[in-house]
Design a protein around this motif. Structure first.
Motif, PDB file in Angstrom:
ATOM      1  N   ASN A  35       0.861  -1.188   0.000  1.00  0.00           N
ATOM      2  CA  ASN A  35       0.000   0.000   0.000  1.00  0.00           C
ATOM      3  C   ASN A  35       0.894   1.235   0.000  1.00  0.00           C
ATOM      4  N   PRO A  36       1.481   1.573  -1.108  1.00  0.00           N
ATOM      5  CA  PRO A  36       2.469   2.659  -1.108  1.00  0.00           C
ATOM      6  C   PRO A  36       1.923   3.937  -0.469  1.00  0.00           C
ATOM      7  N   VAL A  37       2.754   4.580   0.350  1.00  0.00           N
ATOM      8  CA  VAL A  37       2.395   5.871   0.934  1.00  0.00           C
ATOM      9  C   VAL A  37       2.416   6.902  -0.195  1.00  0.00           C
ATOM     10  N   LEU A  38       1.399   7.745  -0.271  1.00  0.00           N
ATOM     11  CA  LEU A  38       1.289   8.666  -1.410  1.00  0.00           C
ATOM     12  C   LEU A  38       2.063   9.955  -1.166  1.00  0.00           C
ATOM     13  N   HIS A  39       3.338   9.782  -0.787  1.00  0.00           N
ATOM     14  CA  HIS A  39       4.206  10.941  -0.531  1.00  0.00           C
ATOM     15  C   HIS A  39       4.758  11.453  -1.857  1.00  0.00           C
ATOM     16  N   ARG A  40       4.641  12.757  -2.062  1.00  0.00           N
ATOM     17  CA  ARG A  40       5.040  13.394  -3.328  1.00  0.00           C
ATOM     18  C   ARG A  40       6.372  14.137  -3.188  1.00  0.00           C
ATOM     19  N   LYS A  41       6.558  14.810  -2.067  1.00  0.00           N
ATOM     20  CA  LYS A  41       7.645  15.782  -1.913  1.00  0.00           C
ATOM     21  C   LYS A  41       8.916  15.095  -1.396  1.00  0.00           C
TER      22      LYS A  41
ATOM     23  N   LEU B 152      14.150  14.814 -20.586  1.00  0.00           N
ATOM     24  CA  LEU B 152      12.755  14.452 -20.322  1.00  0.00           C
ATOM     25  C   LEU B 152      12.593  14.109 -18.853  1.00  0.00           C
ATOM     26  N   MET B 153      11.610  14.755 -18.207  1.00  0.00           N
ATOM     27  CA  MET B 153      11.259  14.436 -16.821  1.00  0.00           C
ATOM     28  C   MET B 153       9.913  13.722 -16.837  1.00  0.00           C
ATOM     29  N   LEU B 154       9.855  12.552 -16.202  1.00  0.00           N
ATOM     30  CA  LEU B 154       8.622  11.764 -16.196  1.00  0.00           C
ATOM     31  C   LEU B 154       7.797  12.012 -14.933  1.00  0.00           C
ATOM     32  N   HIS B 155       6.491  12.159 -15.141  1.00  0.00           N
ATOM     33  CA  HIS B 155       5.509  12.276 -14.055  1.00  0.00           C
ATOM     34  C   HIS B 155       4.339  11.333 -14.372  1.00  0.00           C
ATOM     35  N   SER B 156       3.352  11.321 -13.493  1.00  0.00           N
ATOM     36  CA  SER B 156       2.080  10.652 -13.772  1.00  0.00           C
ATOM     37  C   SER B 156       0.984  11.391 -12.998  1.00  0.00           C
ATOM     38  N   TYR B 157      -0.343  11.291 -13.343  1.00  0.00           N
ATOM     39  CA  TYR B 157      -0.850  10.356 -14.283  1.00  0.00           C
ATOM     40  C   TYR B 157      -1.874  10.991 -15.248  1.00  0.00           C
ATOM     41  N   ALA B 158      -1.498  12.185 -15.773  1.00  0.00           N
ATOM     42  CA  ALA B 158      -2.432  12.939 -16.618  1.00  0.00           C
ATOM     43  C   ALA B 158      -2.468  12.444 -18.063  1.00  0.00           C
ATOM     44  N   GLY B 159      -1.429  11.742 -18.511  1.00  0.00           N
ATOM     45  CA  GLY B 159      -1.391  11.319 -19.910  1.00  0.00           C
ATOM     46  C   GLY B 159      -1.228  12.493 -20.856  1.00  0.00           C
ATOM     47  N   ILE B 160      -0.189  13.326 -20.614  1.00  0.00           N
ATOM     48  CA  ILE B 160       0.028  14.512 -21.439  1.00  0.00           C
ATOM     49  C   ILE B 160       1.523  14.739 -21.653  1.00  0.00           C
ATOM     50  N   ILE B 161       1.820  15.501 -22.713  1.00  0.00           N
ATOM     51  CA  ILE B 161       3.194  15.887 -23.049  1.00  0.00           C
ATOM     52  C   ILE B 161       3.285  17.397 -22.872  1.00  0.00           C
ATOM     53  N   ILE B 162       4.178  17.840 -21.978  1.00  0.00           N
ATOM     54  CA  ILE B 162       4.242  19.260 -21.620  1.00  0.00           C
ATOM     55  C   ILE B 162       5.558  19.845 -22.112  1.00  0.00           C
ATOM     56  N   LEU B 163       5.445  21.031 -22.737  1.00  0.00           N
ATOM     57  CA  LEU B 163       6.634  21.743 -23.181  1.00  0.00           C
ATOM     58  C   LEU B 163       6.680  23.102 -22.483  1.00  0.00           C
ATOM     59  N   PRO B 164       7.884  23.684 -22.363  1.00  0.00           N
ATOM     60  CA  PRO B 164       7.977  25.009 -21.723  1.00  0.00           C
ATOM     61  C   PRO B 164       7.213  26.052 -22.538  1.00  0.00           C
ATOM     62  N   TRP B 165       6.760  27.173 -21.913  1.00  0.00           N
ATOM     63  CA  TRP B 165       6.876  27.480 -20.502  1.00  0.00           C
ATOM     64  C   TRP B 165       5.822  26.748 -19.686  1.00  0.00           C
ATOM     65  N   GLU B 166       6.162  26.456 -18.461  1.00  0.00           N
ATOM     66  CA  GLU B 166       5.193  25.842 -17.568  1.00  0.00           C
ATOM     67  C   GLU B 166       4.689  26.817 -16.503  1.00  0.00           C
ATOM     68  N   TYR B 167       5.413  27.926 -16.295  1.00  0.00           N
ATOM     69  CA  TYR B 167       4.962  28.898 -15.284  1.00  0.00           C
ATOM     70  C   TYR B 167       3.811  29.739 -15.796  1.00  0.00           C
TER      71      TYR B 167
ATOM     72  N   GLY C 144      -8.133   7.838 -18.268  1.00  0.00           N
ATOM     73  CA  GLY C 144      -9.331   7.357 -17.587  1.00  0.00           C
ATOM     74  C   GLY C 144      -9.436   5.847 -17.507  1.00  0.00           C
ATOM     75  N   GLY C 145      -8.477   5.136 -18.063  1.00  0.00           N
ATOM     76  CA  GLY C 145      -8.506   3.670 -18.029  1.00  0.00           C
ATOM     77  C   GLY C 145      -7.976   3.106 -16.720  1.00  0.00           C
ATOM     78  N   SER C 146      -7.839   1.797 -16.674  1.00  0.00           N
ATOM     79  CA  SER C 146      -7.516   1.130 -15.410  1.00  0.00           C
ATOM     80  C   SER C 146      -6.054   1.300 -14.998  1.00  0.00           C
ATOM     81  N   CYS C 147      -5.217   1.871 -15.860  1.00  0.00           N
ATOM     82  CA  CYS C 147      -3.816   2.107 -15.488  1.00  0.00           C
ATOM     83  C   CYS C 147      -3.573   3.542 -15.034  1.00  0.00           C
ATOM     84  N   ASP C 148      -4.618   4.320 -14.782  1.00  0.00           N
ATOM     85  CA  ASP C 148      -4.456   5.618 -14.154  1.00  0.00           C
ATOM     86  C   ASP C 148      -4.165   5.431 -12.672  1.00  0.00           C
ATOM     87  N   GLY C 149      -3.854   6.528 -12.010  1.00  0.00           N
ATOM     88  CA  GLY C 149      -3.557   6.477 -10.581  1.00  0.00           C
ATOM     89  C   GLY C 149      -2.060   6.524 -10.346  1.00  0.00           C
ATOM     90  N   PHE C 150      -1.664   6.879  -9.111  1.00  0.00           N
ATOM     91  CA  PHE C 150      -0.236   6.962  -8.786  1.00  0.00           C
ATOM     92  C   PHE C 150       0.387   5.578  -8.625  1.00  0.00           C
TER      93      PHE C 150
END
Ligand code: ZN
Length: 455
Positions: A247-253, A341-356, A418-424
């Motif tokens: 049951n992984p702890v959902l720690h982000r920081k 490339l920095m990997l995150h989850s779980y929006a299913g998107i490709i982000i380019l600068p600027w992000e601010y 939105g499929g079954s592989c979403d989530g952290f």
């Protein structure tokens, strides 16, 4: 409707491993066994309110569906959303059952130590890099580029490690920007709980060192390019996650608990101590000193307060050099090479600068969108600036890497739309079955662009 995860551990031949980093108090284990629910809410018509939700301390989980955003929390979070005037409903509920430690099969090496159905621990990631370098000294070198916050404090912690993979010639894999071969840098698990991202890095290391000499695409890539991989940007945070076992702890920081500790914040999806490394980079940095927030951006009132942040910035400067005048609107110079490339989850998107911000484009907007479109064809993920797809994210990795140094730097959020592989913490079968086929093509594409990303 998405499937809830099965939370049972297959015991079988697994043995529990006692080692530094898994010390978990009986009280903490009992708390996990007692069964906290993690609740995801669909917030209707909130797509323009991502920043407001973040500002209210809510955990917007990097996913949208039409005009709806998603927020992670507990049973109390629904009331909070109503009080803020949002219409929300529960979209997913995950019940946390009995705790089980990370484990490995009897006789297996440390690189096979896993938790939650197959996810590799920090020590397993590090052992895997060491094993790759010792089995293939002509192809791989492990580099220590810094220390985690806990390590710096002499409170345990980890070295910060990268692996360089190339068919090595004299001078290759050195920590200076004057490399013969252009470089591609892949980074994962800056947000600790985004556990599928580290697996992509683990698999890419194995793919490269295992494929040289037999797979022509790998052979050609490593003859012409240095591939650098940081599988775990935030090892202190990942150690907190993996202590949850199945049951992984959902720690982000990170684990810099200077400002507030576990007693004050707890350690849930919506409230936790630490600093968000991906809001701590000092280009267009913004202050958020709410101590238990998901996006606390500093421990000392300024950007670059965290050792994990500063070490990554130094690694980028060493690998890529500086190809841009700080803060100016100039393009990177014609000699600028390298992709990241920095990997995150779980929006299913490709982000380019600027992000601010999404009201300004970078001077390299045209080549960035060309590359975003190409990557989109592998995964089907939409591409664009963060604020167009989700919410603005000041103090992130790409804005610093591009804004200060001129690196062609992207973020990809894994996801299943939105499929079954979403989530952290998706079922481990999602790693091979869903994410890896997309990401392998994406990594090889960006590695191939390292020689001239802006042309
Ligand atoms: Zn993230």
């Amino acid at each position: 409707m998405r499937k809830l995860r099965a939370m049972t551990l297959v015991a079988g031949a697994a043995v529990l491993v006692a080692m530094t980093g898994f010390a978990t108090s009986p009280a903490a284990q009992a708390e996990r066994s007692s069964g906290q629910d993690v609740v995801e809410y669909r917030v209707h018509d909130a797509v323009k309110s991502g920043d407001a939700l973040e500002a209210a301390g809510l955990d917007v989980v990097s996913r949208r569906d039409g005009n709806d955003l998603f927020v992670l929390g507990d049973d109390a979070t629904g009331g909070k959303l109503s009080a803020l005037g949002f219409r929300a409903e529960v979209s997913q509920r995950t019940h946390q059952e009995g705790w089980a430690a990370p484990a490995r099969p009897a006789g297996a090496g440390l690189q096979d130590e896993t938790y939650d159905g197959g996810y590799h621990t920090v020590n397993a990631h590090y052992a895997n890099m060491d094993a790759a370098a010792s089995a293939h000294p002509d192809l791989a070198s492990v580099v220590t580029y810094g220390q985690s916050w806990l390590k710096q404090q002499n409170k345990g912690g980890y070295a910060l490690k990268a692996i360089c993979i190339a068919k090595k010639a004299a001078g290759d894999c050195a920590l200076n920007p004057n490399s013969t071969k252009p470089r591609f840098l892949l980074q994962a698990q800056v947000h600790a709980r985004e556990i599928a991202t580290g697996e992509m890095a683990y698999k890419y290391i194995d793919y490269l060192v295992g494929g040289y000499g037999t797979d022509p695409a790998v052979t050609n890539l490593l003859n012409t390019t240095e591939v650098w991989v940081v599988p775990i940007v935030n090892p202190d945070g990942v150690n907190l996650v993996q202590q949850g076992g199945n049951n992984p702890v959902l720690h982000r920081k990170n684990a810099d608990f200077t400002a507030a500790d576990l007693a004050r914040c707890g350690d849930t999806a919506g409230s936790q101590p630490g600093v968000d490394i991906n809001r701590n980079f000092s280009y267009h940095w913004q202050s958020n000193t709410s101590k238990c927030d998901q996006t606390t951006s500093t421990s000392n009132g300024a950007g670059d307060s965290e050792p994990e942040t500063k070490a990554l910035e130094a690694l980028w400067a060493n690998l890529f050099g500086d190809h841009r005048a700080d803060g100016a609107s100039d393009k990177p110079d014609v000699g600028a090479r390298g992709t990241a490339l920095m990997l995150h989850s779980y929006a299913g998107i490709i982000i380019l600068p600027w992000e601010y911000t999404n009201t300004a484009h970078t001077p390299s907007d045209t080549p960035f969108r060309t590359m975003g479109k190409a990557m989109s064809q592998f995964s089907g993920y939409p591409y664009g600036q963060a604020g167009d797809l989700l919410y603005n994210a000041p103090g992130g990795s790409d804005d610093y890497a591009y804004g200060k140094l001129g690196i062609a730097s992207f973020t990809i959020e894994l996801g299943d739309q939105g499929g079954s592989c979403d989530g952290f913490t998706p079922s481990y079968s999602c790693v091979d079955g869903t994410f890896w086929p997309y990401m392998l093509k994406t990594f090889n594409y960006l590695a191939g662009k390292a020689a001239s990303p802006y042309k």
